[in-house]
Design a protein around this motif. Structure first.
Motif, PDB file in Angstrom:
ATOM      1  N   GLY A  17      -1.402   8.799  -6.614  1.00  0.00           N
ATOM      2  CA  GLY A  17       0.073   9.153  -6.927  1.00  0.00           C
ATOM      3  C   GLY A  17       0.897  10.084  -5.985  1.00  0.00           C
ATOM      4  N   VAL A  18       0.331  10.046  -4.592  1.00  0.00           N
ATOM      5  CA  VAL A  18       0.828  11.046  -3.641  1.00  0.00           C
ATOM      6  C   VAL A  18       1.920  10.118  -2.793  1.00  0.00           C
ATOM      7  CG1 VAL A  18       0.541  12.365  -1.662  1.00  0.00           C
ATOM      8  CG2 VAL A  18      -1.153  12.406  -3.471  1.00  0.00           C
ATOM      9  N   ALA A  19       2.923  10.512  -2.387  1.00  0.00           N
ATOM     10  CA  ALA A  19       4.095   9.762  -1.772  1.00  0.00           C
ATOM     11  C   ALA A  19       3.664   9.642  -0.309  1.00  0.00           C
ATOM     12  CB  ALA A  19       5.341  10.407  -1.801  1.00  0.00           C
ATOM     13  N   GLU A  20       3.298  10.642   0.599  1.00  0.00           N
ATOM     14  CA  GLU A  20       2.848  10.448   1.710  1.00  0.00           C
ATOM     15  C   GLU A  20       1.695  11.280   2.315  1.00  0.00           C
ATOM     16  OE1 GLU A  20       5.784  10.932   4.505  1.00  0.00           O
ATOM     17  OE2 GLU A  20       4.853  10.786   6.154  1.00  0.00           O
ATOM     18  N   VAL A  21       0.696  10.667   2.962  1.00  0.00           N
ATOM     19  CA  VAL A  21      -0.517  11.376   3.551  1.00  0.00           C
ATOM     20  C   VAL A  21      -0.373  11.163   5.093  1.00  0.00           C
ATOM     21  CG1 VAL A  21      -3.076  11.488   3.690  1.00  0.00           C
ATOM     22  CG2 VAL A  21      -1.742  11.381   1.460  1.00  0.00           C
TER      23      VAL A  21
END
Length: 159
Positions: A17-21
């Motif tokens: 569910g993270v938008a950007e890594v």
């Protein structure tokens, strides 16, 4: 970092569910972007940092994909069949080109080393070859569908 590690990282990020890594290890930089709503697919950027070397660099050939995994099917009805699975994540194509005939059809006899389909991964088209001889009993994936690592693609009757 190899292709399998990158694929696992993409799966992990899309499920978290993270938008950007952003990840930097040695000479590789990776950025994975997803949307929280899940309406668009994740995008992975892999960038290799330049390496200062005295020797000239020689382009290495692209690594060949792992051989497809052939295993006996699980259920009782088809326990005599061998399942050909996808060795990589990508898009499944039954034909070498849109205007060409499919590689194999249900009922077709195949031999070890026969090309069964193509899986496109990161703009590379990887031919998937049979590890067994026999007859195609069932094609388990629709043409131009996304496939996962180890997803069953074909059922083959080896007798």
């Amino acid at each position: 970092m190899d292709l399998k590690e990158i694929q696992n990282l993409i799966k992990f990020v899309s499920n978290s569910g993270v938008a950007e890594v952003k990840l930097e290890t040695g000479d590789i930089k990776i950025t994975i972007k997803t949307t929280l709503e899940g309406t668009t697919p994740e995008i992975a950027y892999v960038q290799q940092a330049p390496i200062a070397q005295a020797m000239p660099q020689i382009a290495a050939p692209a690594p060949a994909p792992a051989a497809p995994v052939a295993t006996p099917a699980a259920n009782d009805e088809s326990s005599k069949y061998v399942t050909i699975k996808s060795p990589i994540i990508g898009t499944f194509y039954r034909k070498p080109a849109p205007d060409k005939a499919p590689f194999v059809e249900v009922g077709a006899s195949i031999s070890k080393g026969s090309v069964l389909c193509v899986v496109e991964a990161m703009k590379l088209f990887n031919e998937i070859e049979s590890e067994v001889s026999g007859k195609i009993v069932k094609i388990l994936v629709d043409d131009m569908s996304p496939v996962e690592f180890d997803q069953p693609l074909f059922l083959v009757d080896p007798s």
